[in-house]
Design a protein around this motif. Structure first.
Motif, PDB file in Angstrom:
ATOM      1  N   MET A   1       0.823  -1.196   0.000  1.00 12.08           N
ATOM      2  CA  MET A   1       0.000   0.000   0.000  1.00 12.08           C
ATOM      3  C   MET A   1       0.865   1.257   0.000  1.00 12.08           C
ATOM      4  O   MET A   1       1.918   1.283   0.610  1.00 12.08           O
ATOM      5  CB  MET A   1      -0.905  -0.017   1.226  1.00 12.08           C
ATOM      6  CG  MET A   1      -2.044   0.937   1.108  1.00 12.08           C
ATOM      7  SD  MET A   1      -3.251   0.602   2.389  1.00 12.08           S
ATOM      8  CE  MET A   1      -3.825  -0.987   1.853  1.00 12.08           C
ATOM      9  N   ASP A   2       0.399   2.295  -0.685  1.00 11.96           N
ATOM     10  CA  ASP A   2       1.169   3.518  -0.821  1.00 11.96           C
ATOM     11  C   ASP A   2       1.192   4.288   0.504  1.00 11.96           C
ATOM     12  O   ASP A   2       0.189   4.836   0.958  1.00 11.96           O
ATOM     13  CB  ASP A   2       0.503   4.373  -1.921  1.00 11.96           C
ATOM     14  CG  ASP A   2       1.293   5.637  -2.200  1.00 11.96           C
ATOM     15  OD1 ASP A   2       2.415   5.743  -1.678  1.00 11.96           O
ATOM     16  OD2 ASP A   2       0.792   6.499  -2.947  1.00 11.96           O
ATOM     17  N   GLU A   3       2.362   4.321   1.141  1.00 15.99           N
ATOM     18  CA  GLU A   3       2.478   4.972   2.444  1.00 15.99           C
ATOM     19  C   GLU A   3       2.342   6.486   2.327  1.00 15.99           C
ATOM     20  O   GLU A   3       1.967   7.171   3.271  1.00 15.99           O
ATOM     21  CB  GLU A   3       3.837   4.610   3.104  1.00 15.99           C
ATOM     22  CG  GLU A   3       3.942   3.160   3.547  1.00 15.99           C
ATOM     23  CD  GLU A   3       2.911   2.761   4.590  1.00 15.99           C
ATOM     24  OE1 GLU A   3       2.539   3.587   5.437  1.00 15.99           O
ATOM     25  OE2 GLU A   3       2.452   1.607   4.534  1.00 15.99           O
ATOM     26  N   ALA A   4       2.693   7.013   1.146  1.00 18.56           N
ATOM     27  CA  ALA A   4       2.672   8.463   0.962  1.00 18.56           C
ATOM     28  C   ALA A   4       1.233   8.976   0.784  1.00 18.56           C
ATOM     29  O   ALA A   4       1.007  10.177   0.790  1.00 18.56           O
ATOM     30  CB  ALA A   4       3.516   8.831  -0.250  1.00 18.56           C
ATOM     31  N   PHE A   5       0.319   8.077   0.646  1.00 23.00           N
ATOM     32  CA  PHE A   5      -1.071   8.473   0.420  1.00 23.00           C
ATOM     33  C   PHE A   5      -1.609   9.221   1.647  1.00 23.00           C
ATOM     34  O   PHE A   5      -1.602   8.686   2.756  1.00 23.00           O
ATOM     35  CB  PHE A   5      -1.902   7.206   0.154  1.00 23.00           C
ATOM     36  CG  PHE A   5      -3.335   7.483  -0.124  1.00 23.00           C
ATOM     37  CD1 PHE A   5      -3.737   7.965  -1.357  1.00 23.00           C
ATOM     38  CD2 PHE A   5      -4.302   7.271   0.846  1.00 23.00           C
ATOM     39  CE1 PHE A   5      -5.071   8.219  -1.617  1.00 23.00           C
ATOM     40  CE2 PHE A   5      -5.635   7.513   0.595  1.00 23.00           C
ATOM     41  CZ  PHE A   5      -6.012   7.992  -0.639  1.00 23.00           C
ATOM     42  N   ASP A   6      -2.043  10.461   1.438  1.00 23.36           N
ATOM     43  CA  ASP A   6      -2.526  11.267   2.548  1.00 23.36           C
ATOM     44  C   ASP A   6      -4.050  11.128   2.661  1.00 23.36           C
ATOM     45  O   ASP A   6      -4.810  11.787   1.959  1.00 23.36           O
ATOM     46  CB  ASP A   6      -2.118  12.735   2.328  1.00 23.36           C
ATOM     47  CG  ASP A   6      -2.407  13.588   3.552  1.00 23.36           C
ATOM     48  OD1 ASP A   6      -3.124  13.102   4.447  1.00 23.36           O
ATOM     49  OD2 ASP A   6      -1.912  14.725   3.596  1.00 23.36           O
ATOM     50  N   VAL A   7      -4.466  10.249   3.580  1.00 29.74           N
ATOM     51  CA  VAL A   7      -5.894   9.947   3.732  1.00 29.74           C
ATOM     52  C   VAL A   7      -6.663  11.188   4.182  1.00 29.74           C
ATOM     53  O   VAL A   7      -7.736  11.496   3.646  1.00 29.74           O
ATOM     54  CB  VAL A   7      -6.085   8.783   4.744  1.00 29.74           C
ATOM     55  CG1 VAL A   7      -7.555   8.569   5.028  1.00 29.74           C
ATOM     56  CG2 VAL A   7      -5.487   7.522   4.197  1.00 29.74           C
ATOM     57  N   ASN A   8      -6.082  11.916   5.163  1.00 29.01           N
ATOM     58  CA  ASN A   8      -6.814  13.068   5.701  1.00 29.01           C
ATOM     59  C   ASN A   8      -7.056  14.133   4.635  1.00 29.01           C
ATOM     60  O   ASN A   8      -8.138  14.701   4.554  1.00 29.01           O
ATOM     61  CB  ASN A   8      -6.049  13.669   6.885  1.00 29.01           C
ATOM     62  CG  ASN A   8      -6.067  12.716   8.063  1.00 29.01           C
ATOM     63  OD1 ASN A   8      -7.019  11.953   8.226  1.00 29.01           O
ATOM     64  ND2 ASN A   8      -5.014  12.732   8.844  1.00 29.01           N
ATOM     65  N   ASP A   9      -6.036  14.366   3.816  1.00 30.85           N
ATOM     66  CA  ASP A   9      -6.170  15.349   2.734  1.00 30.85           C
ATOM     67  C   ASP A   9      -7.246  14.878   1.737  1.00 30.85           C
ATOM     68  O   ASP A   9      -8.078  15.659   1.270  1.00 30.85           O
ATOM     69  CB  ASP A   9      -4.815  15.527   2.035  1.00 30.85           C
ATOM     70  CG  ASP A   9      -4.918  16.474   0.865  1.00 30.85           C
ATOM     71  OD1 ASP A   9      -5.323  17.636   1.079  1.00 30.85           O
ATOM     72  OD2 ASP A   9      -4.634  16.041  -0.275  1.00 30.85           O
ATOM     73  N   CYS A  10      -7.210  13.574   1.475  1.00 31.64           N
ATOM     74  CA  CYS A  10      -8.167  12.989   0.543  1.00 31.64           C
ATOM     75  C   CYS A  10      -9.602  13.112   1.089  1.00 31.64           C
ATOM     76  O   CYS A  10     -10.528  13.470   0.357  1.00 31.64           O
ATOM     77  CB  CYS A  10      -7.808  11.519   0.358  1.00 31.64           C
ATOM     78  SG  CYS A  10      -8.251  10.886  -1.228  1.00 31.64           S
ATOM     79  N   LEU A  11      -9.751  12.847   2.382  1.00 30.29           N
ATOM     80  CA  LEU A  11     -11.077  12.948   3.005  1.00 30.29           C
ATOM     81  C   LEU A  11     -11.575  14.393   2.958  1.00 30.29           C
ATOM     82  O   LEU A  11     -12.751  14.642   2.666  1.00 30.29           O
ATOM     83  CB  LEU A  11     -11.013  12.492   4.466  1.00 30.29           C
ATOM     84  CG  LEU A  11     -10.849  10.999   4.708  1.00 30.29           C
ATOM     85  CD1 LEU A  11     -10.726  10.701   6.194  1.00 30.29           C
ATOM     86  CD2 LEU A  11     -12.030  10.240   4.142  1.00 30.29           C
TER      87      LEU A  11
END
Lengths: 190, 102
Positions: free
Chosen positions: A1-11
């Motif tokens: 899984m992409d660790e750099a993925f910013d979930v909070n920003d995406c949400l």
């Protein structure tokens, strides 16, 4: 899984109506959900529909996600609960006998003694069908538990975090499932 | 003998799982068209949710308005009743027999 993925920003972007953010979230969560659905549901159940249903649930409950734990944990729990609900709707077989196996499944069952041999794709599917038939005699909770222990190698604590069951309840269940499994396998030998 | 049977059954179960392990693995990427279909379903569900919310608000406003009208009518009737010198029952008798009051 992409660790750099910013979930909070995406949400945040999704809440502002950014459809691209929803797309990114779906792509990020798909492998997590797919893995759980593949593991816990019988092979012939429509995986695509169920993954979509879990994603819909995820989006509708996203406001409940506090961000204390990684989103994948939160989604895994949601996916597992949905799979358990789906399994509860299915009938539990009272038992499985040798006559219930197709010739391919019977061959695969017999070949399971040959530890060193590498199965081809067809053998793997037949073996999976035998496993599904054996598992269909267990309750949804027992089935889920035995797969998490025997196939995923999860610890009691991990299972407890994921299911919300206490460690002692898990141990008790396992203690009860083992003889049941052995009995079922011995019956298939007859 | 029993222990040996248990051992054999456990071994067989482990081997069955090992042979079928590949079929338990999930997919890393969604199949073609899955994301688009999911997004479409998501926006359809959101639209439906908004529509339900709008209907809910309208129903709430209509109920409040109906309640307000009912309360106004009740209070007005009550007020006009209180303005008379006689009890409502007595007034009905007066009106029925057409008795001059003053």
């Amino acid at each position: 899984m992409d660790e750099a993925f910013d979930v909070n920003d995406c949400l945040r972007r999704w809440k502002e109506g950014d459809e691209a953010a929803a797309e990114q979230l779906i792509e990020h969560l798909y492998p997590v959900i797919s893995k759980i659905v593949h593991l816990h549901l019988p092979r012939r159940d429509d995986e695509k529909d169920l993954v979509q249903e879990i994603l819909m649930k995820t989006f509708s409950k996203l406001h409940q996600f506090k961000g204390d734990a990684p989103i994948s944990h939160w989604v895994s729990r949601l996916a597992l609960t949905t799979c358990l609900d789906r399994l509860r709707a299915q009938k539990i077989r009272p038992e499985v006998r040798r006559a219930d196996l197709t010739p391919e499944e019977a061959d695969s069952f017999d070949a399971a003694w040959l530890t060193g041999s590498t199965p081809d794709a067809g053998d793997a599917i037949s073996a999976r069908d035998v496993v599904d038939k054996i598992l269909s005699t267990l309750s949804p909770e027992d089935r889920t538990l035995i797969l998490m222990v025997d196939l995923e190698g999860r610890s009691m604590q991990e299972i407890s975090d994921l299911t919300g069951w206490s460690v002692s309840k898990i141990k008790m269940r396992l203690f009860r499932i083992r003889p049941q499994l052995r009995q079922m396998i011995n019956k298939l030998e007859e | 003998m029993n222990e040996k049977m248990n051992f054999r059954a456990d071994e067989k179960w482990r081997n069955l799982l090992a042979r079928s392990a590949a079929t338990f693995a999930g997919n890393a990427t969604p199949p073609y068209g899955f994301v688009t279909a999911t997004l479409a379903r998501l926006s359809a569900e959101q639209r439906q949710q908004e529509e339900f919310e709008r209907i809910g608000w309208r129903a709430l406003l209509a109920s409040v308005a109906a309640l307000f009208i009912a309360a106004t009518v009740t209070l007005t009737l009550n007020y006009s009743d209180q303005r008379g010198d006689f009890e409502p029952g007595t007034r009905s008798l007066i009106q029925m027999d057409n008795i001059p009051v003053s």
